[in-house]
Design an enzyme around this catalytic site. Structure first.
Site, short mmCIF file in Angstrom:
data_model
loop_
_atom_site.label_atom_id
_atom_site.label_comp_id
_atom_site.label_asym_id
_atom_site.label_seq_id
_atom_site.Cartn_x
_atom_site.Cartn_y
_atom_site.Cartn_z
CG HIS A 12 -0.33 -0.03 2.54
ND1 HIS A 12 -0.87 -0.68 3.64
CD2 HIS A 12 0.83 0.51 3.00
CE1 HIS A 12 -0.08 -0.52 4.69
NE2 HIS A 12 0.95 0.20 4.32
CG HIS A 193 8.09 -1.68 3.54
ND1 HIS A 193 7.15 -2.66 3.77
CD2 HIS A 193 7.46 -0.51 3.86
CE1 HIS A 193 6.02 -2.12 4.19
NE2 HIS A 193 6.18 -0.81 4.28
CD GLU A 240 2.86 -1.52 6.41
OE1 GLU A 240 2.79 -0.35 6.79
OE2 GLU A 240 3.05 -1.82 5.21
#
Ligand code: DHB
Ligand code: FE
Length: 284
Positions: A12, A193, A240
Site C-alpha cells: 500500500h 520494507h 504489515e
C-alpha cells in the site's frame, strides 16, 4: 446467503497515489507493479463484490503513538480518505456497512476479542491504495466498506497467530451474517520494507517468497515466526504482513490463487499483489 468470494492481498505504498494521479501506469518504473492489478481489475468486474472487509494498519491518522489500539473495527456510516502528510490526491469517500460492522464486532467480542469500535473513522493510503488500483478511476466506490485496523506500528505488536485467529473470528462472523452480499476480504501492506533507522532500505525477497508461496495453500506456515522475528526478517514496516495474515484468516474455506505479482522496489517496498478466490465460487 452472503459469501466470502475472494481475497486481495497487496502492498500500500503512498507514492502509488501520485503515480495514479500522473497517469504513470505505463511508465517503465511503475508498469511491472500496475500490471499485477490487471487480473484483479478483471476479477472484480465479473465477481462484483458488494462489500469489502479490509484488514490494514492506520499510519498515524486516527491513532497516534499516545493511543494505539491493537485491533480497531470501523462501524461508521462513511469513511473519508485523508492524507496523513504525504501530499497525496484523495479518493472518494467510502460508504460503510454499519449493520455488518456491528454484527462482526458483536461476534468477535463473543469470541473473546476486544476491539476498539470506531463510529467515526477516516482512512489513509493503507486502505485506499489497493482499492484504487482494483477499481481505477471510480467516482463512487461500488461496494460498502468494513475497515479492520491491526496495530503494526507501535510495539508491543499482536502475534501473527492472534491476527490469524482474529481473521478466523471475522470469517465466522461473515459466515453467520444473514445478508446476501458478495464479500471480498483484503489485506494490505508489506511485503518487506523498512523506512527508518540504520537498516532503512532493508528488503528480504526470500521471506517475501515464503509468504506469497504459503498464503493460499498453508497460511499457518506464516505463524511460525513471532512478530519480532518478522521485524527482523522483513523490516520494521514489513511486519504489515500481519494484515495479510488477518485477512487470510477470514477466508475459512479452501482457496485458489488466481494471480500473484512481485516487484522490487516500489519506493522503499518489495511490492506484491496476490488474488485468491474461494473454491466454492470457482465451482459455482
Ligand atoms: C512506504 C511504504 C509503506 O507501507 C508506507 O506505509 C509508507 C511508505 C514506501 O515504501 O515508501
Ligand atoms: Fe504502510
Amino acid at each position: 446467503m452472503s459469501k466470502v468470494i475472494g481475497g486481495l492481498f497487496s502492498s500500500h505504498v503512498p507514492a502509488i497515489g501520485n503515480a495514479i494521479a500522473k497517469g504513470l501506469q505505463q511508465d517503465p518504473y511503475w508498469k511491472p507493479f500496475f500490471d499485477g492489478f490487471d487480473p484483479v481489475k478483471e476479477w472484480v468486474k465479473q465477481a462484483k463484490p458488494d462489500v469489502v472487509v479490509v484488514f490494514y494498519n492506520d499510519h498515524g491518522l486516527n491513532f497516534f503513538l499516545d493511543k494505539m489500539p491493537t485491533f480497531a473495527i470501523g462501524a461508521a456510516p462513511e469513511y473519508a480518505n485523508e492524507d496523513e502528510g504525504w501530499g497525496l490526491p484523495l479518493f472518494p469517500t467510502f460508504q460503510g456497512h454499519q449493520d455488518l460492522s456491528w454484527h462482526i464486532i458483536e461476534s468477535v467480542i463473543a469470541d473473546e476479542f476486544d476491539p476498539v469500535t470506531c463510529q467515526k473513522m477516516t482512512v489513509d493510503h493503507g486502505l485506499a491504495m489497493p482499492l484504487a488500483l482494483a477499481w481505477p478511476g471510480v467516482s463512487e466506490w461500488p461496494f460498502k466498506l468494513v475497515p479492520i485496523n491491526i496495530n503494526t506500528v507501535q510495539h508491543p505488536l499482536p502475534s501473527p497467530k492472534r491476527c490469524f485467529d482474529l481473521g478466523r473470528a471475522v470469517g465466522r462472523a461473515l459466515a453467520s451474517w444473514g445478508g446476501d452480499e458478495r464479500i471480498m476480504v483484503c489485506g494490505t501492506g508489506g511485503l518487506s520494507h523498512q523506512l527508518d533507522g540504520e537498516r532503512a532500505g532493508h528488503l528480504n525477497p526470500e521471506y517475501d517468497r515464503f509468504c506469497i508461496d504459503n498464503l493460499s495453500r498453508d497460511p499457518e506456515a506464516l505463524l511460525n515466526h513471532s512478530s519480532l522475528d518478522i521485524v527482523e526478517l522483513a523490516g520494521s514496516q514489513g511486519v504489515e504482513i500481519l494484515n495479510w495474515i488477518g485477512a487470510r484468516g477470514a477466508m475459512l474455506g479452501s482457496v485458489k490463487e488466481l494471480s500473484s505479482n512481485y516487484h522490487i522496489p516500489i519506493s522503499n517496498t518489495a511490492a506484491a499483489t496476490v488474488l485468491l478466490e474461494s473454491c466454492e465460487m470457482a465451482e459455482a
